[in-house]
Enzyme design. Structure first.
Site, PDB file in Angstrom:
ATOM      1  N   HIS A  78       0.820  -1.217   0.000  1.00 39.81           N
ATOM      2  CA  HIS A  78       0.000   0.000   0.000  1.00 39.81           C
ATOM      3  C   HIS A  78       0.853   1.266   0.000  1.00 39.81           C
ATOM      4  O   HIS A  78       0.352   2.355  -0.277  1.00 39.81           O
ATOM      5  CB  HIS A  78      -1.002  -0.006   1.164  1.00 39.81           C
ATOM      6  CG  HIS A  78      -0.451   0.391   2.503  1.00 39.81           C
ATOM      7  ND1 HIS A  78      -0.066  -0.533   3.450  1.00 39.81           N
ATOM      8  CD2 HIS A  78      -0.235   1.610   3.065  1.00 39.81           C
ATOM      9  CE1 HIS A  78       0.348   0.103   4.540  1.00 39.81           C
ATOM     10  NE2 HIS A  78       0.262   1.404   4.328  1.00 39.81           N
ATOM     11  N   ASP A 125      -0.113  -7.586   1.819  1.00 43.44           N
ATOM     12  CA  ASP A 125       0.295  -6.186   1.693  1.00 43.44           C
ATOM     13  C   ASP A 125       1.822  -6.095   1.745  1.00 43.44           C
ATOM     14  O   ASP A 125       2.407  -5.596   2.700  1.00 43.44           O
ATOM     15  CB  ASP A 125      -0.353  -5.387   2.825  1.00 43.44           C
ATOM     16  CG  ASP A 125      -0.051  -3.900   2.765  1.00 43.44           C
ATOM     17  OD1 ASP A 125       0.387  -3.423   1.697  1.00 43.44           O
ATOM     18  OD2 ASP A 125      -0.247  -3.217   3.798  1.00 43.44           O
ATOM     19  N   SER A 224       4.428   2.485   8.148  1.00 40.61           N
ATOM     20  CA  SER A 224       4.044   1.415   7.219  1.00 40.61           C
ATOM     21  C   SER A 224       5.212   1.013   6.324  1.00 40.61           C
ATOM     22  O   SER A 224       5.993   1.857   5.877  1.00 40.61           O
ATOM     23  CB  SER A 224       2.882   1.861   6.334  1.00 40.61           C
ATOM     24  OG  SER A 224       1.664   1.785   7.018  1.00 40.61           O
TER      25      SER A 224
END
Length: 346
Positions: A78, A125, A224
């Site tokens: 992402h 992801d 992230s």
């Protein structure tokens, strides 16, 4: 306590995943950073990469990544999905003083990740970035090993793990210049599923981690794609997870953070890069995907074998030539010949 449940319906082709309080660290409410952690020192986390992503409209956002090879970095899908350019900073604790900066436009996200919906929390992801130029390792820039495939389903319940990144420092705070890190405790996926209302996002390829000794400890905005690491069975560091999601109630709340198990994707890494990042504790190298160590050992063994064979052949040839020359000279001398034969080793 269970949080509220949000269902993401399959409308207009959107993937149907149960949201269950899940969101990306970048959009979590409340406190946002490597929460309740500590500032890193120079060279403490040499595999950590700062990632700045540019979207088609010119907007810039931030993530983390891990250096796993001279030419490859590991991050969350992402972070890179639908981005047109990536800026990577290496060997830095303070973002204003990186040891190296590169730009890349080449990245590959896992084929099971739907890039059409990067704003939806999804399984798988995970992605890799191809570096434009090979990175030279230094005291400040070093790779980290990927969790071996044999441990992809290993329980890390109550095991001390480490997360790191440049996330915000607290609620509504500014982003720090200095890299932060925090201890977390691994938790069973069964516990994680219960806390998130049995969300379909929590799969076997997920690893969850909760606070270590302060309830607010977690990953959050800007973290992230960054590494979740463990000191492995051989005493060396391995990245076991890639930072993926947190609770929508806020990073500081007492919900586990979610990571993608890096050891689940070795076949994909190899298919994509041609590099075997898998490893065995008895053959573990210096911390990079063990393929390079294996290749170097293989080349050394091959060279040693080749040199030994070459030396043996050379010695045999030399001895044979010497014997032949001696016999010929002896024969010719006994026949009264003045000719002799000699041969140089080539």
């Amino acid at each position: 306590m269970l949080g509220y449940i949000v269902l993401v319906l399959a409308v207009a082709g959107a993937p149907a995943f149960a949201g269950d309080q899940l969101t990306f660290p970048e959009v979590a409410r409340g406190a946002a950073r490597i929460v309740s952690g500590w500032e890193a020192q120079e060279g403490q986390i040499p595999h950590q990469i700062s990632l700045r992503m540019v979207n088609p409209g010119g907007g810039v956002s931030s993530c983390g990544a891990s250096l796993i090879h001279h030419e490859w970095a590991l991050t969350a899908a992402h972070c890179t999905a639908a981005r047109v350019s990536l800026v990577l900073r290496f060997g830095t604790v303070n973002l204003t003083r990186p040891a190296l900066i590169q730009e890349s436009t080449e990245y590959y996200n896992h084929p099971s990740y739907n890039e059409a919906f990067p704003g939806v929390v999804q399984p798988n992801d995970i992605g890799v970035i191809k570096l434009r130029r090979p990175v030279e390792y230094t005291d400040l820039i070093k790779p980290v090993r990927i969790q071996r495939s044999a441990d992809k389903d290993k329980s890390y319940d109550r095991v001390q793990l480490t997360a790191s990144g440049w996330g915000l420092l607290w609620t509504q705070a500014t982003s720090p210049e200095n890299l932060n890190w925090v201890y977390l405790l691994g938790v069973e996926n069964s516990y994680c599923r219960v806390r998130y209302g049995f969300s379909s996002i929590i799969q076997d390829s997920t690893i969850c981690a909760s606070a270590y000794n302060v309830s607010s400890q977690s990953t959050c905005q800007g973290d992230s794609g960054g590494p979740l690491t463990v000191v492995d069975v051989d005493g060396q560091l391995s990245v076991v997870g890639v930072t993926s999601f947190v609770s929508a109630t806020g990073c500081h709340t007492d919900f586990p953070a979610g990571f993608i198990r890096a050891g689940y994707y070795h076949d994909w890494y190899y298919q994509l890069t041609g590099i075997n990042f898998d490893w065995d504790p008895e053959e573990a190298g210096s911390g990079e995907g063990s393929s390079e160590g294996s290749n170097e050992n293989s080349n050394e063994d091959s060279n040693e074998s080749s040199n030994e064979s070459s030396n043996e052949n050379s010695n045999e040839s030399s001895n044979e030539n010497s014997n032949e020359s001696s016999n010929e000279n002896s024969s010719e001398s006994s026949n009264g010949s003045s000719e002799s034969t000699s041969e140089e080793d080539k």
